[in-house]
Write a protein that holds these residues in place. Structure first.
Motif, PDB file in Angstrom:
ATOM      1  N   VAL A  48       0.841  -1.196   0.000  1.00  0.00           N
ATOM      2  CA  VAL A  48       0.000   0.000   0.000  1.00  0.00           C
ATOM      3  C   VAL A  48       0.880   1.252   0.000  1.00  0.00           C
ATOM      4  CG1 VAL A  48      -1.669   1.323   1.368  1.00  0.00           C
ATOM      5  CG2 VAL A  48      -1.978  -1.138   1.061  1.00  0.00           C
ATOM      6  N   LYS A  49       1.929   1.252   0.804  1.00  0.00           N
ATOM      7  CA  LYS A  49       2.849   2.410   0.876  1.00  0.00           C
ATOM      8  C   LYS A  49       3.495   2.681  -0.487  1.00  0.00           C
ATOM      9  CE  LYS A  49       6.722   4.146   3.579  1.00  0.00           C
ATOM     10  NZ  LYS A  49       7.651   3.877   4.684  1.00  0.00           N
ATOM     11  N   ILE A  52       0.810   4.134  -2.912  1.00  0.00           N
ATOM     12  CA  ILE A  52       0.521   5.540  -2.624  1.00  0.00           C
ATOM     13  C   ILE A  52       1.626   6.433  -3.176  1.00  0.00           C
ATOM     14  CG2 ILE A  52       0.381   7.227  -0.737  1.00  0.00           C
ATOM     15  CD1 ILE A  52      -1.345   5.125   0.751  1.00  0.00           C
ATOM     16  N   ASP A  56       0.882   9.150  -6.054  1.00  0.00           N
ATOM     17  CA  ASP A  56       1.217  10.559  -5.809  1.00  0.00           C
ATOM     18  C   ASP A  56       2.123  11.103  -6.919  1.00  0.00           C
ATOM     19  OD1 ASP A  56      -0.288  10.395  -3.512  1.00  0.00           O
ATOM     20  OD2 ASP A  56       1.408  10.520  -2.134  1.00  0.00           O
ATOM     21  N   THR A  88      -7.383   2.619   1.934  1.00  0.00           N
ATOM     22  CA  THR A  88      -6.315   3.602   2.160  1.00  0.00           C
ATOM     23  C   THR A  88      -5.842   4.182   0.835  1.00  0.00           C
ATOM     24  OG1 THR A  88      -5.641   2.410   4.146  1.00  0.00           O
ATOM     25  CG2 THR A  88      -4.037   3.940   3.196  1.00  0.00           C
ATOM     26  N   ILE A  89      -5.703   3.342  -0.167  1.00  0.00           N
ATOM     27  CA  ILE A  89      -5.279   3.802  -1.496  1.00  0.00           C
ATOM     28  C   ILE A  89      -6.328   4.745  -2.082  1.00  0.00           C
ATOM     29  CG2 ILE A  89      -4.833   3.055  -3.872  1.00  0.00           C
ATOM     30  CD1 ILE A  89      -3.653   0.434  -2.578  1.00  0.00           C
ATOM     31  N   ASN A  92      -6.371   8.098  -0.328  1.00  0.00           N
ATOM     32  CA  ASN A  92      -5.227   8.904  -0.749  1.00  0.00           C
ATOM     33  C   ASN A  92      -5.501   9.586  -2.093  1.00  0.00           C
ATOM     34  OD1 ASN A  92      -2.245   9.667  -0.568  1.00  0.00           O
ATOM     35  ND2 ASN A  92      -2.357   8.626  -2.536  1.00  0.00           N
ATOM     36  N   LYS A  96      -5.846  13.832  -2.950  1.00  0.00           N
ATOM     37  CA  LYS A  96      -4.910  14.487  -3.860  1.00  0.00           C
ATOM     38  C   LYS A  96      -5.542  15.014  -5.145  1.00  0.00           C
ATOM     39  CE  LYS A  96      -1.360  13.462  -1.227  1.00  0.00           C
ATOM     40  NZ  LYS A  96      -1.140  12.164  -0.819  1.00  0.00           N
TER      41      LYS A  96
END
Length: 159
Positions: A48-49, A52, A56, A88-89, A92, A96
């Motif tokens: 997931v990190k 993201i 981004d 979570t994705i 995010n 944005k």
């Protein structure tokens, strides 16, 4: 378990950033599936990190050339039900940009969890059925592969 993403790519054809989830529980499997390599839940993928960070980067560098995000797979609905992190994705992306999020699933609209419906703007439902292949099923700027598939719009109150 955390959701795994196979890869993220820009599609010039649909002017979209496509996020490919790993895992699908369709039974039987869609004959002629375009992503059978994404069925297997055990294959490695992006965290997931990592997703993201990549999303981004796409928004920052290329946000002016794409129109939407597509969550495809495997099956993102199966990923949402059986793992953690897809929310979570999506959150995010929402923080944005205001670009619409499309969810592609073999499931029917009734099988998509309400919580997931609330997070996305459009939902493409229906399995790929080779006998129903067509070239003229365009909905919301997306060409669908078979006549049984349909895209539902949250703005139109369809879900």
């Amino acid at each position: 378990d955390e959701i795994k993403i196979s890869f993220i790519d820009y599609s010039f054809y649909t002017r979209s950033v496509d996020i490919f989830t790993i895992g699908c529980f369709a039974n039987p499997r869609c004959k002629g599936c375009c992503n059978p390599e994404l069925w297997d839940w055990k294959q490695p993928g992006l965290s997931v990190k990592e997703v993201i960070a990549k999303v981004d980067g796409y928004i920052k560098e290329y946000g002016h050339i794409f129109d939407r995000f597509l969550l495809v797979g495997g099956d993102p609905v199966d990923g949402f039900i059986h793992t953690q992190g897809l929310d979570t994705i999506i959150k995010n992306i929402r923080e944005k940009t205001e670009k619409p999020i499309f969810l592609f699933t073999h499931h029917s609209l009734d099988e998509v969890p309400q919580e997931l419906k609330e997070m996305v703007d459009y939902i493409k439902c229906g399995p790929y059925i080779p006998e129903l292949a067509c070239k003229d099923n365009w909905q919301y700027g997306i060409k669908l592969a078979t006549s049984n598939q349909k895209i539902y719009s949250k703005d139109k109150g369809e879900f």
